[in-house]
Scaffold this motif. Structure first.
Motif, short mmCIF file in Angstrom:
data_model
loop_
_atom_site.label_atom_id
_atom_site.label_comp_id
_atom_site.label_asym_id
_atom_site.label_seq_id
_atom_site.Cartn_x
_atom_site.Cartn_y
_atom_site.Cartn_z
N ARG A 176 0.82 -1.21 0.00
CA ARG A 176 0.00 0.00 0.00
C ARG A 176 0.85 1.27 0.00
NH1 ARG A 176 -4.33 -2.19 4.57
NH2 ARG A 176 -5.38 -3.68 3.18
N ALA A 177 2.06 1.17 0.53
CA ALA A 177 2.95 2.33 0.56
C ALA A 177 4.39 1.85 0.59
CB ALA A 177 2.67 3.20 1.78
N LEU A 178 5.25 2.55 -0.13
CA LEU A 178 6.68 2.23 -0.17
C LEU A 178 7.46 3.54 -0.21
CD1 LEU A 178 9.50 1.57 -1.77
CD2 LEU A 178 8.60 -0.22 -0.28
N GLU A 225 -3.67 2.57 -4.91
CA GLU A 225 -4.88 3.36 -5.07
C GLU A 225 -5.62 3.46 -3.74
OE1 GLU A 225 -8.95 3.42 -7.84
OE2 GLU A 225 -7.40 1.88 -8.13
N GLY A 226 -6.05 4.67 -3.39
CA GLY A 226 -6.77 4.88 -2.15
C GLY A 226 -5.89 5.22 -0.96
N VAL A 227 -4.58 5.22 -1.15
CA VAL A 227 -3.62 5.56 -0.09
C VAL A 227 -2.77 6.71 -0.58
CG1 VAL A 227 -1.76 4.69 1.38
CG2 VAL A 227 -3.58 3.14 0.66
N ASP A 228 -2.48 7.65 0.33
CA ASP A 228 -1.62 8.77 -0.04
C ASP A 228 -0.71 9.11 1.14
OD1 ASP A 228 -2.93 10.58 1.80
OD2 ASP A 228 -4.52 10.88 0.33
#
Length: 363
Positions: A56-58, A73-76
């Protein structure tokens, strides 16, 4: 005939490497300290490879700067992520601050009131032994089936109203200091000790507020991780083994803080000797320090990081379902990965993370 043979020969060997999608290349700065394309491919693999779960995140930080950053998508960058057992390392920073304040001592018996009865052998357990997961208590982690596992029972079943009391109740199974036994319950005891120091006579609301204020004043604000927030049980005790939340960038800043020996913004927030202690092998397990995993071999059937690749100075906060903050001081590198990965997929995920570290030289 010759042309046909040449055509056939041209088809031998590995297939050509497909071009990178624009999204993958744009996730990496132009000069990340290594080949931009190689780093972009390593990052892309964490989002697209089979068998590694959902990333979800890197975030990759090199020499204190973000050189790669990508989200599903959907994570920021502003989406808080639960660290699960990465929270244990934050709890160790809280304990280190209290030790620096002179309110706790590493080699004193752990101040747990229920252990202080005359003849109770648990009264010999020290704070150092709790931090290094060698208390000797009859704790277990990740038992099967899952609903019988002690950490699940503590957090969601009969222990949930007062998790620390549940964690502190077991008898000794081994002599304190002799045996490594990783457990979320042990970190819950550490959180309870810290909370008792901060609000010795408080009710649940007082305890929660005192700890929240301390985390903000001594950890979140000075380090510059404003999104860092913990959860609490009904007794007001911090869920210090499992439930700190922060944005991916703030998890990365926590890793960088530990990489630089407890310094943030030019200020020594936590003593360097405490960070060194956290990154030093426990006498009972070569691959574990004080609430952090170390990139070192062990006689146990366990390979949390990538010890065969090295470097052996790398260490990590590691959480359930594939949460990682991996720090390599000798490479000036911090990598954060947040996502959803099952246990059987972990080795493949770690291999992909190791590929990023393999790109950067040890200096």
């Amino acid at each position: 005939m010759i042309a046909a043979l040449l055509g056939a020969c041209a088809q031998d060997g590995p297939p050509p490497i497909p071009p990178l999608p624009e999204e993958a290349l744009n996730a990496v700065v132009v000069e990340p300290g290594v080949s931009q394309e190689q780093l972009a491919r390593a990052v892309d693999d964490l989002f697209t490879a089979e068998g590694v779960g959902e990333t979800r995140a890197l975030i990759v930080m090199y020499e204190g700067e973000i050189v790669a950053e990508r989200y599903a998508e959907g994570v920021d960058p502003e989406t808080p992520q639960v660290g699960w057992s990465m929270s244990k390392s934050v709890t160790a920073l809280i304990i280190g601050s209290l030790v620096a304040d002179g309110r706790l001592r590493l080699d004193d018996p752990a101040p747990v009131s229920s252990w202080q009865r005359t003849g109770d052998p648990r009264s010999e357990i020290t704070l150092r032994q709790l931090l290094q997961m060698r208390s000797g208590l009859r704790h277990e982690e990740a038992a099967a089936p899952l609903y019988t596992s002690p950490e699940v029972r503590m957090m969601y079943l009969e222990g949930r109203g007062d998790m620390a009391a549940w964690a502190e109740a077991p008898i000794l199974e081994d002599e304190p200091g002799s045996t490594f036994r990783y457990s979320t319950a042990t970190s819950m005891i550490l959180a309870d000790i810290a909370t008792d120091i901060l609000a010795p006579d408080g009710d649940a609301d007082d305890r929660q507020q005192a700890m929240a204020d301390y985390v903000a004043a001594r950890i979140a604000v000075p380090i510059g991780v404003p999104s860092l927030v913990g959860e609490y049980d009904a007794s007001g005790t911090l869920l210090g083994g499992s439930n700190f939340w922060a944005t991916p960038r703030d998890w990365a800043r926590l890793g960088e803080f530990m990489r630089t020996g407890g310094v943030a913004g030019g200020v020594q927030v936590v003593p360097r000797r405490w960070i060194d202690f956290m990154r030093t092998s426990s006498p009972a397990s070569n691959d574990y320090g004080a609430q952090v995993w170390l990139n070192r071999t062990t006689e146990a059937d366990r390979n949390v990081l990538f010890a065969e690749q090295g470097p052996d100075t790398a260490f990590a906060m590691v959480g359930r379902l594939g949460q990682y903050v991996i720090v390599s001081p000798d490479q000036r590198l911090t990598v954060v990965r947040m996502g959803m990965t099952q246990d059987e997929e972990r080795p493949a995920l770690v291999d992909e993370l190791a590929d990023i570290f393999a790109l950067y030289p040890v200096r």
